[in-house]
Design a protein around this motif. Sequence first.
Motif, PDB file in Angstrom:
ATOM      1  N   GLY A  81       0.816  -1.207   0.000  1.00  0.00           N
ATOM      2  CA  GLY A  81       0.000   0.000   0.000  1.00  0.00           C
ATOM      3  C   GLY A  81       0.851   1.259   0.000  1.00  0.00           C
ATOM      4  O   GLY A  81       2.080   1.222   0.084  1.00  0.00           O
ATOM      5  N   GLU A  82       0.162   2.398  -0.063  1.00  0.00           N
ATOM      6  CA  GLU A  82       0.855   3.682  -0.054  1.00  0.00           C
ATOM      7  C   GLU A  82       1.485   3.944   1.309  1.00  0.00           C
ATOM      8  O   GLU A  82       0.894   3.649   2.345  1.00  0.00           O
ATOM      9  CB  GLU A  82      -0.113   4.818  -0.386  1.00  0.00           C
ATOM     10  CG  GLU A  82       0.555   6.172  -0.443  1.00  0.00           C
ATOM     11  CD  GLU A  82      -0.369   7.291  -0.904  1.00  0.00           C
ATOM     12  OE1 GLU A  82       0.133   8.404  -1.099  1.00  0.00           O
ATOM     13  OE2 GLU A  82      -1.581   7.037  -1.073  1.00  0.00           O
ATOM     14  N   TRP A  83       2.670   4.518   1.285  1.00  0.00           N
ATOM     15  CA  TRP A  83       3.323   4.944   2.519  1.00  0.00           C
ATOM     16  C   TRP A  83       2.651   6.236   2.974  1.00  0.00           C
ATOM     17  O   TRP A  83       2.648   7.240   2.258  1.00  0.00           O
ATOM     18  CB  TRP A  83       4.797   5.223   2.290  1.00  0.00           C
ATOM     19  CG  TRP A  83       5.665   4.022   2.064  1.00  0.00           C
ATOM     20  CD1 TRP A  83       5.277   2.774   1.674  1.00  0.00           C
ATOM     21  CD2 TRP A  83       7.077   3.981   2.186  1.00  0.00           C
ATOM     22  NE1 TRP A  83       6.369   1.952   1.550  1.00  0.00           N
ATOM     23  CE2 TRP A  83       7.489   2.674   1.852  1.00  0.00           C
ATOM     24  CE3 TRP A  83       8.038   4.909   2.536  1.00  0.00           C
ATOM     25  CZ2 TRP A  83       8.827   2.286   1.878  1.00  0.00           C
ATOM     26  CZ3 TRP A  83       9.375   4.525   2.541  1.00  0.00           C
ATOM     27  CH2 TRP A  83       9.748   3.222   2.223  1.00  0.00           C
ATOM     28  N   ASN A  84       2.064   6.195   4.163  1.00  0.00           N
ATOM     29  CA  ASN A  84       1.499   7.385   4.797  1.00  0.00           C
ATOM     30  C   ASN A  84       2.262   7.616   6.088  1.00  0.00           C
ATOM     31  O   ASN A  84       2.622   6.668   6.787  1.00  0.00           O
ATOM     32  CB  ASN A  84       0.012   7.187   5.105  1.00  0.00           C
ATOM     33  CG  ASN A  84      -0.819   7.141   3.843  1.00  0.00           C
ATOM     34  OD1 ASN A  84      -1.078   8.163   3.239  1.00  0.00           O
ATOM     35  ND2 ASN A  84      -1.223   5.945   3.436  1.00  0.00           N
ATOM     36  N   VAL A  85       2.497   8.870   6.420  1.00  0.00           N
ATOM     37  CA  VAL A  85       3.256   9.212   7.611  1.00  0.00           C
ATOM     38  C   VAL A  85       2.289   9.742   8.660  1.00  0.00           C
ATOM     39  O   VAL A  85       1.562  10.711   8.409  1.00  0.00           O
ATOM     40  CB  VAL A  85       4.351  10.250   7.288  1.00  0.00           C
ATOM     41  CG1 VAL A  85       5.126  10.614   8.544  1.00  0.00           C
ATOM     42  CG2 VAL A  85       5.301   9.706   6.220  1.00  0.00           C
ATOM     43  N   ALA A  86       2.257   9.099   9.823  1.00  0.00           N
ATOM     44  CA  ALA A  86       1.353   9.473  10.911  1.00  0.00           C
ATOM     45  C   ALA A  86       1.996  10.579  11.739  1.00  0.00           C
ATOM     46  O   ALA A  86       2.821  10.323  12.614  1.00  0.00           O
ATOM     47  CB  ALA A  86       1.054   8.257  11.780  1.00  0.00           C
ATOM     48  N   LEU A  87       1.635  11.831  11.436  1.00  0.00           N
ATOM     49  CA  LEU A  87       2.225  12.983  12.117  1.00  0.00           C
ATOM     50  C   LEU A  87       1.318  13.508  13.219  1.00  0.00           C
ATOM     51  O   LEU A  87       0.094  13.407  13.132  1.00  0.00           O
ATOM     52  CB  LEU A  87       2.491  14.120  11.116  1.00  0.00           C
ATOM     53  CG  LEU A  87       3.551  13.877  10.054  1.00  0.00           C
ATOM     54  CD1 LEU A  87       3.717  15.111   9.174  1.00  0.00           C
ATOM     55  CD2 LEU A  87       4.888  13.490  10.672  1.00  0.00           C
ATOM     56  N   VAL A  88       1.935  14.110  14.227  1.00  0.00           N
ATOM     57  CA  VAL A  88       1.222  14.789  15.297  1.00  0.00           C
ATOM     58  C   VAL A  88       1.919  16.123  15.534  1.00  0.00           C
ATOM     59  O   VAL A  88       3.143  16.217  15.444  1.00  0.00           O
ATOM     60  CB  VAL A  88       1.181  13.940  16.599  1.00  0.00           C
ATOM     61  CG1 VAL A  88       2.572  13.648  17.128  1.00  0.00           C
ATOM     62  CG2 VAL A  88       0.316  14.610  17.652  1.00  0.00           C
ATOM     63  N   ASN A  89       1.121  17.141  15.818  1.00  0.00           N
ATOM     64  CA  ASN A  89       1.659  18.458  16.125  1.00  0.00           C
ATOM     65  C   ASN A  89       1.680  18.625  17.641  1.00  0.00           C
ATOM     66  O   ASN A  89       0.652  18.876  18.259  1.00  0.00           O
ATOM     67  CB  ASN A  89       0.818  19.556  15.470  1.00  0.00           C
ATOM     68  CG  ASN A  89       1.377  20.943  15.701  1.00  0.00           C
ATOM     69  OD1 ASN A  89       2.295  21.138  16.478  1.00  0.00           O
ATOM     70  ND2 ASN A  89       0.811  21.920  15.007  1.00  0.00           N
ATOM     71  N   LEU A  90       2.865  18.483  18.235  1.00  0.00           N
ATOM     72  CA  LEU A  90       3.030  18.671  19.672  1.00  0.00           C
ATOM     73  C   LEU A  90       3.411  20.113  19.995  1.00  0.00           C
ATOM     74  O   LEU A  90       3.639  20.448  21.150  1.00  0.00           O
ATOM     75  CB  LEU A  90       4.087  17.707  20.225  1.00  0.00           C
ATOM     76  CG  LEU A  90       3.788  16.218  20.050  1.00  0.00           C
ATOM     77  CD1 LEU A  90       4.935  15.375  20.579  1.00  0.00           C
ATOM     78  CD2 LEU A  90       2.476  15.846  20.711  1.00  0.00           C
ATOM     79  N   GLY A  91       3.476  20.936  18.969  1.00  0.00           N
ATOM     80  CA  GLY A  91       3.819  22.339  19.146  1.00  0.00           C
ATOM     81  C   GLY A  91       2.615  23.162  19.582  1.00  0.00           C
ATOM     82  O   GLY A  91       1.529  22.647  19.835  1.00  0.00           O
ATOM     83  N   GLN A  92       2.822  24.487  19.636  1.00  0.00           N
ATOM     84  CA  GLN A  92       1.786  25.402  20.109  1.00  0.00           C
ATOM     85  C   GLN A  92       1.159  26.211  18.989  1.00  0.00           C
ATOM     86  O   GLN A  92       0.238  26.986  19.231  1.00  0.00           O
ATOM     87  CB  GLN A  92       2.379  26.325  21.173  1.00  0.00           C
ATOM     88  CG  GLN A  92       2.881  25.548  22.374  1.00  0.00           C
ATOM     89  CD  GLN A  92       3.652  26.415  23.351  1.00  0.00           C
ATOM     90  OE1 GLN A  92       3.991  27.549  23.076  1.00  0.00           O
ATOM     91  NE2 GLN A  92       3.925  25.852  24.524  1.00  0.00           N
ATOM     92  N   GLU A  93       1.630  26.041  17.759  1.00  0.00           N
ATOM     93  CA  GLU A  93       1.124  26.794  16.613  1.00  0.00           C
ATOM     94  C   GLU A  93       0.668  25.828  15.528  1.00  0.00           C
ATOM     95  O   GLU A  93       1.219  24.726  15.402  1.00  0.00           O
ATOM     96  CB  GLU A  93       2.229  27.698  16.039  1.00  0.00           C
ATOM     97  CG  GLU A  93       2.844  28.674  17.032  1.00  0.00           C
ATOM     98  CD  GLU A  93       1.858  29.742  17.473  1.00  0.00           C
ATOM     99  OE1 GLU A  93       0.984  30.104  16.662  1.00  0.00           O
ATOM    100  OE2 GLU A  93       1.970  30.196  18.631  1.00  0.00           O
ATOM    101  N   PRO A  94      -0.307  26.228  14.709  1.00  0.00           N
ATOM    102  CA  PRO A  94      -0.665  25.405  13.552  1.00  0.00           C
ATOM    103  C   PRO A  94       0.552  25.246  12.639  1.00  0.00           C
ATOM    104  O   PRO A  94       1.399  26.148  12.552  1.00  0.00           O
ATOM    105  CB  PRO A  94      -1.763  26.206  12.856  1.00  0.00           C
ATOM    106  CG  PRO A  94      -2.290  27.122  13.899  1.00  0.00           C
ATOM    107  CD  PRO A  94      -1.136  27.426  14.816  1.00  0.00           C
ATOM    108  N   PHE A  95       0.640  24.105  11.984  1.00  0.00           N
ATOM    109  CA  PHE A  95       1.755  23.832  11.078  1.00  0.00           C
ATOM    110  C   PHE A  95       1.205  23.455   9.712  1.00  0.00           C
ATOM    111  O   PHE A  95       0.359  22.566   9.602  1.00  0.00           O
ATOM    112  CB  PHE A  95       2.634  22.706  11.633  1.00  0.00           C
ATOM    113  CG  PHE A  95       3.851  22.435  10.809  1.00  0.00           C
ATOM    114  CD1 PHE A  95       4.948  23.277  10.885  1.00  0.00           C
ATOM    115  CD2 PHE A  95       3.899  21.364   9.942  1.00  0.00           C
ATOM    116  CE1 PHE A  95       6.082  23.045  10.111  1.00  0.00           C
ATOM    117  CE2 PHE A  95       5.018  21.113   9.173  1.00  0.00           C
ATOM    118  CZ  PHE A  95       6.113  21.963   9.254  1.00  0.00           C
ATOM    119  N   THR A  96       1.662  24.136   8.677  1.00  0.00           N
ATOM    120  CA  THR A  96       1.187  23.892   7.316  1.00  0.00           C
ATOM    121  C   THR A  96       2.141  22.966   6.585  1.00  0.00           C
ATOM    122  O   THR A  96       3.359  23.182   6.583  1.00  0.00           O
ATOM    123  CB  THR A  96       1.061  25.219   6.541  1.00  0.00           C
ATOM    124  OG1 THR A  96       0.150  26.070   7.247  1.00  0.00           O
ATOM    125  CG2 THR A  96       0.550  24.984   5.130  1.00  0.00           C
TER     126      THR A  96
END
Length: 148
Positions: free
Chosen positions: A91-106
């Motif tokens: 299957g397609e490689w998908n990366v499970a990301l999480v934003n542990l920071g304090q600002e939105p990340f684009t």
Amino acid sequence: MGDRVCVKFVSKSGRLPAYETAGSAGADLRAYLPDGDVILEPGERKLIPTGLFSQLPAGMEAQIRARSGLSIRHGICLINGVGTVDSDYRGEWNVALVNLGQEPFTISDGDRIAQVVFSRYEQPDFLQTEIIDETERGDGGFGHTGVK
């Protein structure tokens, strides 16, 4: 060094993992977002597609790891610490990301979002027994050697 191994990829974007320097252990993975940017809000988790599909040789895994710069600057990490792509996964490689920071990340199409390290492994046979060998360490677990 031994013989070099070839990993086959199908890529929706035409981009393959890429080593940035001659001594890099990890090859960068890029986001595949043809429909536009993804915003990862603080505390939010998302699967980010790479557009990559692989055929790994038997006995090899791909370890998906966070990029240190994204982690320290923005708090962008992998949800599961290290992801594993097995040799029989197609299957397609998908990366499970999480934003542990304090600002939105684009995240934009083509952004470097993770890195991959390839590793050989063995699948040992399992043997149930009544006794295992003693060692000097014994059952000393976390912190058993002290603080200093």
